[in-house]
Design a protein around this motif. Structure first.
Motif, PDB file in Angstrom:
ATOM      1  N   THR A 266       0.845  -1.190   0.000  1.00 45.53           N
ATOM      2  CA  THR A 266       0.000   0.000   0.000  1.00 45.53           C
ATOM      3  C   THR A 266       0.879   1.237   0.000  1.00 45.53           C
ATOM      4  O   THR A 266       1.774   1.346   0.822  1.00 45.53           O
ATOM      5  N   TYR A 472      -8.942  -1.588   4.566  1.00 42.95           N
ATOM      6  CA  TYR A 472      -8.901  -1.811   3.129  1.00 42.95           C
ATOM      7  C   TYR A 472     -10.260  -1.693   2.478  1.00 42.95           C
ATOM      8  O   TYR A 472     -10.362  -1.290   1.317  1.00 42.95           O
ATOM      9  N   VAL A 473     -11.302  -2.018   3.227  1.00 39.68           N
ATOM     10  CA  VAL A 473     -12.637  -1.781   2.684  1.00 39.68           C
ATOM     11  C   VAL A 473     -12.821  -0.277   2.472  1.00 39.68           C
ATOM     12  O   VAL A 473     -13.327   0.175   1.440  1.00 39.68           O
ATOM     13  N   LEU A 476     -10.968   0.686  -0.607  1.00 38.33           N
ATOM     14  CA  LEU A 476     -11.644   0.202  -1.807  1.00 38.33           C
ATOM     15  C   LEU A 476     -12.847   1.074  -2.128  1.00 38.33           C
ATOM     16  O   LEU A 476     -13.031   1.528  -3.261  1.00 38.33           O
ATOM     17  N   SER A 695      -5.389   1.952  -5.244  1.00 38.72           N
ATOM     18  CA  SER A 695      -6.024   0.644  -5.376  1.00 38.72           C
ATOM     19  C   SER A 695      -5.487  -0.084  -6.597  1.00 38.72           C
ATOM     20  O   SER A 695      -5.235  -1.294  -6.560  1.00 38.72           O
TER      21      SER A 695
END
Lengths: 731, 343
Positions: A266, A472-473, A476, A695
């Motif tokens: 990331t 991470y959700v 996203l 992403s």
């Protein structure tokens, strides 16, 4: 030996006489440049010296001639080695001297001007020819030394040591020297020792006011405290993950594996951003807490807690990658022996397994500690009023009051901390043996974890995993909604801005604004990663398997670039490589070199950690059977090093794609990197596009990691797994 | 052992093929750009279309660009430095990093842009202006039942405790302009008294000059001290932010442009320079989400941006507050007397 030396000498002559000696402007060799050969800009050193008045290149012919004569002597003549050594030394010495003495605008040093008068001869940056000639001198030297019996006369070992020392000198010591010297200078470039002392002992660095008053402590203590917290935290979590992954029947191991990989791929700003979007004053979690539990919204996230959280999320996977190789490598035989002697599982774990993990724990801590010290993105986004050294250094360079000397002083302190940790790690590991991978049959089963250890592992790892998933959700979703935190209307706009592809009449046109930096990033990273792994593992092999004078200093040199914060590396690279002899700023090459030498320490560390488990008798067996060192490395050690290779490749590829602070000064219009572009987006407040681009990068890196894993493959140790046992039982 | 040689030779070939040298074609100009990336790109496209030259453009913040120019001084890579705080351009001029150039367009520029050129010995020129102001998040203000601040003096009121953000003066040119503005309005000692009282209300001094605006939009802080034009793109994105010019008068920055000393393509640099001063060149700002006030008298004013004539401006003394000596002293004083205080 003589034949390879002759081969290197031949390459040296090619470099000296045939290839263009100087850097050719415009990059590739065009036809009209070549038409002037051997004269002109693309001419070889020999002809430039003879025909174009570049007389200082001619002395380089002497050692090359001497070596030529030397190699014609009969093979058993002992003078060959002497001639090779002296030809190599003389060639390198003159090569370096003329490189620094004659610069772009005349003499390179004041004493030369005083001696011969200004401006003196001029020359450009060195090109392929010069590079190959220097390499040839180095190889002649090392082959000569090997012939004299250095490292048991092994030419491969001596050459590798020589090559790595030369590379580290040119690309680590030289730039660092350039910037550290400026610590002792005032802003006008004069030497000023008292100014150094004033900067060094400044209260804003060493102040201890926070222990007895409400004032803030010095930045050095802040950094140290944070780094120790992060080092301990990441090591503990990394160990927990490694144990769960190797020693339990946990159902979601695959998921765990992905979760531990995600944070390292990331881009650095993104975790910080996501943490703010969740826990900031207007964050989603803060809103829930406020509405459900009436907990007032606050800014607790800005400062130590926020940086700690983000760094834990970011660096635990590195500890995990180091740890898993070590945990896998522990021989079940020892544990089985302990159990046979009726030790309880806890006793076995605490007296056998855990001590054997010490190389992993020490290396994991060292990496976490250093990573935290050098981290720049997270403190920048989340630091609030909590200063750390890396951001202080950055703003000493680019801030409103430009003070390179102060930056250098802070860099020295940072370096001292890192080296202190390195030393402490050495002391703690001591001279014990951690060998567990031997050539003997080793078919035990790894023991399941003792209950309390398992509970502890699950208890720490699972909440962390949940947090990672939530982060991470958020990331996203952030790419697919209009404005995170305000307007959750779904949109593809961010992706279209960055990655639109249009069909023009002449084919596909990549019209998105991110494509340019995207392609460059992939290209540079893909070139840098294998180079990093090769150099890192070669160094690890030399450190773990060979004994030679100055080994400690050598090891120190390889760790140095990792310890220096990216900003300092970036500025020092410009200072060192913007002018001849090595003139590479504005090229893709400088980015590659920066990545290779910044990231090779991870290859070195994981290589050493894994290698210290592999019994030396395996190498010896191979050598006894008549294999040469190269063959031994290639056929015996490398296959056993697969976890370390994966770690080195993955890490260097990923770091090349996610580095920020080091490259911010090195990117150019031609070679812009994705992270530099993303930082620009973040600064402009376009979180949507920044997150969308991140992403995409994450997806690309996941694919790359999978490809690395598949192409390198798993290490096969002669150990059974439970499924084998089950099969045998059924059979 | 021969394999090592072969491996080395292979590596060498890879290096040959690697992207190794910069493009330095005759028909190109290298620009260091210190405004919003959007504007940089719009400007590049427009200039390429108008001139037929290739633009090699690097976008970096003003401080980063100045650091880079200093590091590259022995062998400059750039031709023009376009945009960014005038303060740093004056520093670059003082350090001899930039080249003297008198544009024929100078008479057509606003006074403030010409003054900037004269001050630097024509080593830089003003291309846009931005005024300093107070910005706030209307939703957050309402939620806390606070009145919108109107003057600098309002900001030290106890009800704004922990609600205000400004970037650190040690790192950000924006806040240095604020320091200098206060010193000119109140006198230096009174200004530092004010800053000490303001310190109690400040929740954070972020290091980046752009951060306070961003944090205000996001609701992470209620009020911030930053450039007034910065809110325009935020409003267009739908954030509930508003701004005002303080009643005591306010300072401003002059975004500038300089030619690099020792540039490799000086003729092309001049063409960029002239284009950037022309009304067409300056009109690109709006399309690049930048809403500063252009320096050419005929350039169209961007919509929604507070006019210079609507704002009470102080007579900003760029010569005094742009000098290295005053800057270093003020920043040092702010660091030791203000930022180090407990809250």
């Amino acid at each position: 030996m003589k034949r390879t030396a002759a081969l290197w000498l031949g390459l040296g002559w090619v470099g000296f006489a045939v290839l263009p000696w100087y850097l050719v402007e415009g990059g590739s060799l065009s036809l009209d440049l070549l038409s002037g050969w051997p004269r002109g800009a693309a001419g070889g050193g020999l002809f430039l010296g003879l025909l174009e008045g570049r007389w200082w290149l001619l002395p380089l012919a002497l050692p090359l001639l001497a070596a030529l004569i030397g190699l014609r002597l009969p093979t058993d003549d002992r003078r060959i080695s002497d001639i090779l050594v002296w030809a190599g030394i003389a060639g390198l010495a003159w090569f370096v001297f003329q490189g620094f003495a004659i610069g772009l605008r005349g003499w390179g040093g004041n004493w030369l001007v005083a001696l011969f008068g200004a401006p003196g001869p001029k020359q450009e940056g060195m090109g392929y020819g010069a590079f190959l000639t220097a390499l040839s001198f180095l190889m002649l030297l090392t082959h000569g030394l090997a012939a004299r019996g250095f490292c048991r006369g092994d030419a491969f070992t001596v050459s590798s040591i020589g090559l790595i020392i030369a590379l580290i000198t040119a690309f680590v010591f030289f730039p660092i020297w350039e910037i550290l010297v400026s610590a002792f200078k005032d802003n006008d470039g004069r030497f000023a020792l008292n100014e150094f002392a004033a900067k060094f002992f400044d209260n804003s660095i060493w102040g201890l006011d926070c222990t007895y008053s409400s004032l803030r402590c010095g930045v050095a203590w802040n950094t140290l405290f944070l780094a120790i917290l992060v080092g301990v935290g990441t090591t503990a979590l990394g160990l927990a993950f490694a144990l769960i992954a190797t020693r339990t029947a946990f159902r979601f191991k695959g998921l765990l594996r992905i979760l531990t990989v995600l944070p390292i791929i990331t881009p650095p700003f993104v975790i910080g951003l996501a943490v703010i979007l969740l826990f900031g004053r207007s964050g989603a979690v803060s809103a829930i807490l406020y509405e459900w539990f009436d907990i007032p919204r606050s800014r607790w996230i800005y400062g130590l807690p926020g940086i700690f959280l983000a760094q834990m999320l970011a660096f635990t996977p590195i500890a995990f990658l180091v740890m898993i190789g070590v945990v896998q490598g522990i021989s079940p035989s020892l544990e089985e022996a302990s159990q046979t002697l009726r030790a309880k599982s806890w006793t076995t774990f605490s007296t056998i397994s855990l001590p054997l993990m010490r190389p992993g724990i020490a290396n994991g801590f060292l990496l976490g500690f250093i990573e935290s010290m050098a981290d720049f993105g997270n403190p920048l986004v989340l630091g609030g009023n909590f200063d750390v050294l890396s951001t202080k250094i950055f703003f000493a360079v680019v801030g409103a009051s430009h003070d390179q000397g102060r930056a250098a002083v802070l860099a020295i302190i940072l370096l001292a901390f890192t080296l202190g940790a390195f030393y402490a790690q050495h002391r703690w590991l001591g001279n014990r043996s951690y060998t567990t991978v031997t050539g003997k049959g080793d078919s035990g089963l790894p023991l399941p974890l003792p209950r309390r250890v398992a509970i502890l592992c699950y208890g720490t790892a699972i909440p962390w995993a949940v947090l990672t998933i939530v982060i991470y959700v958020t990331i996203l979703i952030g790419g697919f909604v209009k404005t995170m935190g305000r307007d959750y209307t779904p949109t593809l706009q961010h992706y279209l801005t960055g990655f639109a592809i249009e069909r023009a009449s002449w084919g596909i046109h990549f019209s998105g604004s991110a494509w340019n930096s995207f392609f460059t990033t992939i290209q540079i990273s893909a070139i840098a990663a294998p180079l990093t792994a090769i150099i890192g593992l070669l160094t690890a092999y030399l450190l773990a398997r060979q004994r030679f004078a100055g080994q400690r200093a050598f090891e120190f040199g390889t760790m140095l670039s990792f310890a220096i914060p990216g900003t300092v590396v970036g500025v020092s690279y410009i200072l060192a490589y913007n002018v001849p002899p090595i003139e590479i700023t504005g090229t893709g090459l400088i980015l590659i070199i920066c990545f290779v030498f910044r990231n090779m320490p991870v290859g070195v560390r994981s290589g050493i950690a894994t290698m210290s488990q592999i019994d030396k008798s395996l190498d010896e067996a191979s050598l006894t059977l008549g294999a040469r060192t190269f063959t031994t490395v290639w056929r015996v050690i490398l296959p056993l090093l697969r976890p370390a290779i994966v770690a080195a490749l993955v890490y260097s590829f990923v770091r090349a794609m996610t580095a920020v602070s080091a490259i911010i000064f090195l990117v150019s219009a031609e070679y812009n990197m994705a992270t530099a572009y993303i930082v620009g987006r973040v600064e402009a407040g376009e979180f949507g596009l920044a997150i969308a681009y991140s992403s995409v990068l994450i997806a690309v890196m996941l694919v790359a990691i999978l490809m690395i894993q598949i192409s390198v493959g798993e290490r096969r140790l002669g150990r059974r797994s439970t499924s084998d046992v089950a099969l045998q039982g059924a059979g | 052992m021969r394999r090592l040689a072969i491996a080395a030779a292979t590596g060498f070939v890879v290096l040959l093929a690697a992207p190794s040298a910069p493009v330095q074609a005759q028909s190109a100009v290298t620009v260091y750009c210190s405004v919003l990336d959007e504007w940089c790109n719009v400007m590049r496209n427009e200039f390429e279309r108008a001139s037929g030259l290739r633009v090699l453009l690097t976008t970096k913040s003003t401080g980063e660009t100045l650091a880079q120019l200093r590091a590259e001084a022995a062998n400059p890579r750039a031709d023009v430095w376009w945009g960014g705080g005038g303060d740093q351009h004056l520093q670059a001029a003082e350090l001899g990093l930039t080249e003297e150039y008198r544009s024929p367009t100078l008479p057509k520029l606003h006074d403030w842009a010409r003054r900037q050129a004269e001050q630097s010995g024509h080593r830089t020129v003003g291309i846009y202006a931005g005024t300093l102001g107070i910005v706030w998040n209307t939703e957050q203000l309402q939620k806390r039942n606070l009145a919108a601040p109107k003057c600098w003096a309002d900001l030290v009121k106890p009800e704004y405790r922990n609600e205000i953000q400004m970037s650190s003066a040690a790192t950000s040119g924006t806040s240095y302009t604020f320091l200098a503005t206060l010193a000119q309005i109140m006198g230096e000692d009174q200004a530092f008294d004010y800053l000490k009282r303001l310190h109690r209300n400040v929740n954070q001094y972020p290091r980046s000059g752009a951060a306070p605006m961003r944090n205000t939009s996001a609701g992470e802080t209620t009020i911030a001290i930053t450039w007034m034009f910065a809110i325009v793109p935020e409003v267009l994105q739908g954030f509930p932010v508003a701004t005002t010019a303080p009643c005591e008068g306010t300072g401003y920055e002059i975004g500038s442009m300089s030619m690099i000393r020792g540039a490799r393509n000086p003729e092309n640099a001049k063409r960029w320079y002239e284009y950037a001063l022309s009304p067409e060149g300056q009109a690109t700002g709006v399309r690049g989400k930048s809403f500063q006030i252009p320096s050419h008298v005929d350039a169209p004013l961007p919509p929604n941006t507070p006019r210079l004539s609507d704002v009470k401006l102080i007579d900003y003394d760029f010569a005094r507050y742009g000098s290295n000596e005053v800057r270093t002293r003020l920043i040092k004083r702010w660091e030791t007397e203000v930022a180090a205080l407990p809250r």
